[in-house]
Structures are given as structure tokens and as C-alpha cells.
Design a protein around this motif. Structure first.
Motif, short mmCIF file in Angstrom:
data_model
loop_
_atom_site.label_atom_id
_atom_site.label_comp_id
_atom_site.label_asym_id
_atom_site.label_seq_id
_atom_site.Cartn_x
_atom_site.Cartn_y
_atom_site.Cartn_z
N PHE A 1 0.86 -1.18 0.00
CA PHE A 1 0.00 0.00 0.00
C PHE A 1 0.90 1.23 0.00
CE2 PHE A 1 -3.79 -2.36 0.71
CZ PHE A 1 -3.49 -3.36 1.62
N VAL A 2 0.63 2.16 -0.90
CA VAL A 2 1.40 3.40 -0.97
C VAL A 2 0.42 4.57 -0.89
CG1 VAL A 2 3.00 4.81 -2.28
CG2 VAL A 2 3.20 2.32 -2.37
N ALA B 1 -2.39 3.60 -3.54
CA ALA B 1 -2.16 2.62 -4.61
C ALA B 1 -1.87 1.26 -3.98
CB ALA B 1 -1.00 3.07 -5.48
N ALA B 2 -2.67 0.27 -4.35
CA ALA B 2 -2.53 -1.06 -3.77
C ALA B 2 -2.03 -2.04 -4.82
CB ALA B 2 -3.87 -1.53 -3.22
N SER B 3 -1.30 -3.05 -4.38
CA SER B 3 -0.81 -4.06 -5.30
C SER B 3 -0.56 -5.36 -4.56
CB SER B 3 0.49 -3.59 -5.98
OG SER B 3 1.49 -3.32 -5.03
N GLY B 4 -0.46 -6.45 -5.32
CA GLY B 4 -0.12 -7.74 -4.74
C GLY B 4 -1.28 -8.60 -4.29
N PHE B 5 -2.50 -8.15 -4.56
CA PHE B 5 -3.68 -8.93 -4.18
C PHE B 5 -4.84 -8.52 -5.10
CE2 PHE B 5 -6.18 -5.64 -2.02
CZ PHE B 5 -5.21 -4.67 -1.78
N PRO B 6 -5.94 -9.31 -5.12
CA PRO B 6 -7.08 -8.99 -6.00
C PRO B 6 -7.90 -7.83 -5.49
CG PRO B 6 -7.55 -10.94 -4.71
CD PRO B 6 -6.11 -10.60 -4.43
N PHE B 7 -7.43 -6.63 -5.77
CA PHE B 7 -8.00 -5.39 -5.23
C PHE B 7 -9.50 -5.28 -5.50
CE2 PHE B 7 -7.73 -1.01 -3.90
CZ PHE B 7 -8.65 -0.33 -4.69
N SER B 8 -9.92 -5.59 -6.71
CA SER B 8 -11.29 -5.29 -7.12
C SER B 8 -12.35 -6.14 -6.43
CB SER B 8 -11.41 -5.45 -8.64
OG SER B 8 -11.18 -6.80 -9.01
N GLY C 1 1.21 0.28 4.98
CA GLY C 1 2.13 1.14 4.27
C GLY C 1 2.76 2.17 5.20
N GLN C 2 3.45 3.13 4.61
CA GLN C 2 4.12 4.15 5.42
C GLN C 2 3.16 5.25 5.87
OE1 GLN C 2 4.10 4.21 2.15
NE2 GLN C 2 3.58 6.35 1.70
N GLY C 3 1.99 5.28 5.26
CA GLY C 3 1.01 6.30 5.60
C GLY C 3 1.36 7.65 5.00
N THR C 4 0.42 8.58 5.11
CA THR C 4 0.66 9.95 4.65
C THR C 4 0.20 10.91 5.75
OG1 THR C 4 0.33 11.52 2.84
CG2 THR C 4 -1.56 10.13 3.40
N GLN C 5 1.05 11.86 6.09
CA GLN C 5 0.80 12.77 7.21
C GLN C 5 -0.16 13.88 6.79
OE1 GLN C 5 2.06 12.85 10.59
NE2 GLN C 5 0.51 14.45 10.76
N VAL C 6 -1.20 14.07 7.57
CA VAL C 6 -2.12 15.19 7.41
C VAL C 6 -2.04 16.05 8.66
CG1 VAL C 6 -4.55 15.87 7.22
CG2 VAL C 6 -3.67 13.93 5.88
N THR C 7 -1.75 17.32 8.46
CA THR C 7 -1.67 18.26 9.57
C THR C 7 -2.61 19.42 9.29
OG1 THR C 7 0.63 17.67 10.00
CG2 THR C 7 -0.18 19.72 10.97
N VAL C 8 -3.55 19.64 10.18
CA VAL C 8 -4.51 20.73 10.04
C VAL C 8 -4.21 21.76 11.13
CG1 VAL C 8 -6.92 21.39 9.88
CG2 VAL C 8 -6.21 19.08 9.19
N SER C 9 -3.70 22.89 10.69
CA SER C 9 -3.27 23.90 11.65
C SER C 9 -3.24 25.27 10.99
CB SER C 9 -1.88 23.56 12.18
OG SER C 9 -1.39 24.58 13.02
N SER C 10 -3.52 26.28 11.77
CA SER C 10 -3.42 27.64 11.26
C SER C 10 -2.05 28.23 11.57
CB SER C 10 -4.53 28.51 11.86
OG SER C 10 -4.49 28.46 13.27
N VAL D 1 -1.63 10.49 10.87
CA VAL D 1 -1.11 9.74 9.74
C VAL D 1 -2.23 8.86 9.20
CG1 VAL D 1 0.63 8.13 8.91
CG2 VAL D 1 1.20 9.75 10.73
N TYR D 2 -2.47 8.96 7.91
CA TYR D 2 -3.57 8.24 7.28
C TYR D 2 -3.03 7.04 6.50
CZ TYR D 2 -6.92 11.86 8.50
OH TYR D 2 -7.74 12.71 9.19
N TYR D 3 -3.70 5.91 6.69
CA TYR D 3 -3.32 4.65 6.07
C TYR D 3 -4.53 4.03 5.37
CZ TYR D 3 0.32 4.82 9.73
OH TYR D 3 1.35 5.19 10.57
N CYS D 4 -4.25 3.18 4.39
CA CYS D 4 -5.31 2.36 3.81
C CYS D 4 -4.97 0.90 4.02
CB CYS D 4 -5.49 2.66 2.32
SG CYS D 4 -4.08 2.17 1.31
N ASN D 5 -5.99 0.06 4.01
CA ASN D 5 -5.80 -1.38 4.14
C ASN D 5 -7.12 -2.07 3.87
OD1 ASN D 5 -4.73 -3.96 4.84
ND2 ASN D 5 -3.40 -3.02 6.36
N VAL D 6 -7.06 -3.38 3.81
CA VAL D 6 -8.26 -4.20 3.67
C VAL D 6 -8.87 -4.38 5.06
CG1 VAL D 6 -9.16 -6.44 2.98
CG2 VAL D 6 -7.31 -5.37 1.67
N PRO D 7 -10.12 -4.04 5.25
CA PRO D 7 -10.71 -4.14 6.59
C PRO D 7 -11.07 -5.56 6.98
CG PRO D 7 -12.36 -3.40 5.02
CD PRO D 7 -11.05 -3.48 4.27
#
Length: 118
Positions: free
Chosen positions: A4-5, A23-30, A109-118, A93-99
């Protein structure tokens, strides 16, 4: 190999928007449901949104209902999270995966950082 990227995070002001991609790979995503999760500093990872295999059914945590939208493109093996009206409490940090699948517990995956700040 399962992979997962996650991309699309960043620093945004309260009320702003971001669109995350996974972006997912290595398994039947659909043929599998997908979920977005987030982990705030000092807290456990929590489920944010879920989408079924063909994209017709979505579920959201109460804290993001009406602000976030999950979608997927099975042709691209990609799941998205559109985040609007962002709040400081959406920071993490936001991640995706199969639940609900122990088979994927070791493939975060490594996740992606979301920062909400003024």
C-alpha cells in the motif's frame, strides 16, 4: 507481495481540503473492500471510512460524516479519500488497508501525514 502506498497528505489550514490516494498491489483489489484509517499522536489507529468492492456502499466514522468521501478506481487499484472542511482534530497519519482481514495485518504502508493547523 502486498503493498500500500499512501500519498496526498500535507499541511492545510482549518476549513481546507485534501485528497488522499492509496495505490494497492499484490492482491485482487477489485474483489475486496477497502478502508482508510488514521492515527493521531498518542492515540490508537482508528477506522475513518470503508468502501465495498464495487464502490456502491460506503461507511464513515461519525467524526467525518458529511466532510469526507471515500471512492475507488478498480482499474487503477487505487482508493481515494476526499477530505473537506478539515479540522485540527483530523491531524494524523492516514493509512489504507483491507478491513476485517487478519491476512493483511502485517502489510501496512508508510502512511501519509495530514496536519490541520493555522
Amino acid at each position: 507481495q502486498v503493498r500500500f502506498v499512501e500519498t496526498g497528505g500535507g499541511l492545510v489550514q482549518p476549513g481546507g481540503s485534501l485528497r488522499l490516494s492509496c495505490a494497492a498491489s499484490g492482491f485482487p483489489f477489485s474483489i475486496l473492500a477497502m478502508s482508510w484509517y488514521r492515527q493521531a499522536p498518542g492515540k490508537e489507529r482508528e477506522l475513518v471510512a470503508r468502501i465495498n468492492d464495487f464502490g456502491g456502499i460506503t461507511n464513515y466514522a461519525d467524526s467525518v460524516k458529511g466532510r469526507f468521501t471515500i471512492s475507488r478506481d478498480n482499474a487503477k487499484n487505487t482508493v481515494y479519500l476526499q477530505m473537506n472542511s478539515l479540522k485540527p482534530e483530523d491531524t494524523g497519519v492516514y493509512y489504507c488497508n483491507v478491513p476485517n482481514s487478519p491476512n493483511f495485518d502485517n502489510y501496512w504502508g508508510q502512511g501519509t501525514q495530514v496536519t490541520v493547523s493555522s
